[in-house]
Write a protein that holds these residues in place. Structure first.
Motif, mmCIF file in Angstrom:
data_model
loop_
_atom_site.group_PDB
_atom_site.id
_atom_site.type_symbol
_atom_site.label_atom_id
_atom_site.label_comp_id
_atom_site.label_asym_id
_atom_site.label_seq_id
_atom_site.Cartn_x
_atom_site.Cartn_y
_atom_site.Cartn_z
ATOM 1 N N TYR A 1 7.734 5.626 -0.817
ATOM 2 C CA TYR A 1 7.541 5.819 -2.249
ATOM 3 C C TYR A 1 8.825 6.256 -2.926
ATOM 4 O O TYR A 1 9.637 6.978 -2.342
ATOM 5 C CB TYR A 1 6.447 6.866 -2.488
ATOM 6 C CG TYR A 1 5.102 6.410 -1.981
ATOM 7 C CD1 TYR A 1 4.240 5.695 -2.802
ATOM 8 C CD2 TYR A 1 4.715 6.647 -0.672
ATOM 9 C CE1 TYR A 1 3.009 5.250 -2.333
ATOM 10 C CE2 TYR A 1 3.488 6.208 -0.192
ATOM 11 C CZ TYR A 1 2.646 5.506 -1.029
ATOM 12 O OH TYR A 1 1.437 5.066 -0.562
ATOM 13 N N GLN A 54 -0.195 10.407 -4.549
ATOM 14 C CA GLN A 54 0.263 9.375 -5.479
ATOM 15 C C GLN A 54 -0.838 9.120 -6.505
ATOM 16 O O GLN A 54 -1.978 8.807 -6.147
ATOM 17 C CB GLN A 54 0.603 8.077 -4.740
ATOM 18 C CG GLN A 54 1.143 7.014 -5.684
ATOM 19 C CD GLN A 54 0.978 5.602 -5.177
ATOM 20 O OE1 GLN A 54 0.084 5.309 -4.382
ATOM 21 N NE2 GLN A 54 1.824 4.708 -5.677
ATOM 22 N N LEU A 71 4.374 7.924 -8.397
ATOM 23 C CA LEU A 71 5.300 7.409 -7.389
ATOM 24 C C LEU A 71 5.146 5.893 -7.328
ATOM 25 O O LEU A 71 4.031 5.391 -7.400
ATOM 26 C CB LEU A 71 5.003 7.991 -5.997
ATOM 27 C CG LEU A 71 5.236 9.457 -5.758
ATOM 28 C CD1 LEU A 71 4.691 9.867 -4.387
ATOM 29 C CD2 LEU A 71 6.724 9.790 -5.850
ATOM 30 N N ARG A 86 5.317 2.521 -5.108
ATOM 31 C CA ARG A 86 5.183 2.164 -3.691
ATOM 32 C C ARG A 86 6.105 0.999 -3.350
ATOM 33 O O ARG A 86 6.189 0.017 -4.097
ATOM 34 C CB ARG A 86 3.731 1.784 -3.419
ATOM 35 C CG ARG A 86 3.469 1.367 -2.002
ATOM 36 C CD ARG A 86 2.022 0.986 -1.820
ATOM 37 N NE ARG A 86 1.897 0.170 -0.640
ATOM 38 C CZ ARG A 86 0.781 0.004 0.019
ATOM 39 N NH1 ARG A 86 -0.325 0.580 -0.391
ATOM 40 N NH2 ARG A 86 0.733 -0.738 1.085
ATOM 41 N N TYR A 125 -2.790 5.813 -6.204
ATOM 42 C CA TYR A 125 -3.783 5.791 -5.119
ATOM 43 C C TYR A 125 -5.068 6.475 -5.584
ATOM 44 O O TYR A 125 -6.164 5.925 -5.435
ATOM 45 C CB TYR A 125 -3.214 6.490 -3.881
ATOM 46 C CG TYR A 125 -4.226 6.737 -2.767
ATOM 47 C CD1 TYR A 125 -4.608 5.715 -1.903
ATOM 48 C CD2 TYR A 125 -4.792 7.990 -2.585
ATOM 49 C CE1 TYR A 125 -5.521 5.947 -0.879
ATOM 50 C CE2 TYR A 125 -5.700 8.234 -1.568
ATOM 51 C CZ TYR A 125 -6.064 7.204 -0.721
ATOM 52 O OH TYR A 125 -6.974 7.439 0.289
ATOM 53 N N VAL A 179 3.213 12.170 1.444
ATOM 54 C CA VAL A 179 2.205 11.591 0.573
ATOM 55 C C VAL A 179 0.846 11.729 1.262
ATOM 56 O O VAL A 179 0.683 11.342 2.423
ATOM 57 C CB VAL A 179 2.538 10.133 0.233
ATOM 58 C CG1 VAL A 179 1.490 9.544 -0.705
ATOM 59 C CG2 VAL A 179 3.936 10.044 -0.404
ATOM 60 N N ASN A 185 7.375 10.761 3.740
ATOM 61 C CA ASN A 185 8.080 9.782 2.915
ATOM 62 C C ASN A 185 9.566 9.667 3.242
ATOM 63 O O ASN A 185 10.218 8.729 2.813
ATOM 64 C CB ASN A 185 7.896 10.129 1.427
ATOM 65 C CG ASN A 185 8.251 8.967 0.533
ATOM 66 O OD1 ASN A 185 7.766 7.869 0.711
ATOM 67 N ND2 ASN A 185 9.113 9.227 -0.440
#
Length: 189
Positions: free
Chosen positions: A55, A145, A181, A183, A148, A68, A45
């Protein structure tokens, strides 16, 4: 007389189960044999890549120095992975290849339960992406995350009765914290 176009399918086992790049897909639940699903692909990241993402911490707005982590499948002779099979055109495959930059597309037609009337592809973590995960674990900077993870779960829930439970059963437990987080896309378009 021209040859019949070749049918292509993608077996999605994570975020591709729910979202596609070109509108609604005709998904069907499917099982891929000789693989196991695990959390072992990562992006750094702290590095900004063109046409990709990074993120931010939703509370501070800062960009955390973390890696991530995403889902992957790895060879396992006694394993199987549930997911979704969907048809794709050759241009769609090219777009997916660009989108799935941490993964390499491989042909898995002979490993799909029930088969398909064409070539079946899936994406497996590139060695560099798996190495980033190993580095992140060693440095204790690996995170998943939450959005996700939730997106993947929702995709499996939409596949039908029992698919989400089967996803949980056939996926190695997360090896790192799951965090909120936001995006940010670095795409120009």
């Amino acid at each position: 007389m021209s040859a019949k176009p070749r049918n292509h399918y993608v077996f999605g086992y994570a975020s591709l189960v729910q979202r596609g790049d070109s509108g609604p897909r005709r998904l069907r639940a499917a099982v891929l044999h000789r693989y196991r699903r695990k959390w072992n692909v990562a992006m750094d990241n702290s590095v900004t890549l063109p046409d990709y993402k990074y993120y931010l911490d939703p509370v501070t707005g800062e960009r955390p120095r973390c890696f991530v982590v995403f889902l992957n499948i790895v060879a396992d002779d006694s394993g199987s992975v549930n997911g979704a099979l969907f048809p794709v055109s050759e241009p769609e495959l090219e777009r997916l290849d660009r989108r799935e930059r941490n993964y390499a597309r491989i042909e898995v037609s002979s490993l799909l339960a029930g088969g398909a009337d064409g070539t079946v592809w899936t994406y497996v973590g590139r060695p560099a992406a798996v190495q980033r995960f190993e580095t992140a674990r060693r440095l204790d900077r690996a995170v998943i995350q939450a959005a996700y993870r939730d997106e993947v779960r929702q995709g499996f829930a939409a596949l039908g009765a029992g698919a989400a439970d089967e996803f949980e059963r056939l996926t190695d437990p997360p090896p790192c914290p799951i965090v909120a987080l936001g995006r940010v896309s670095t795409s120009a378009g």
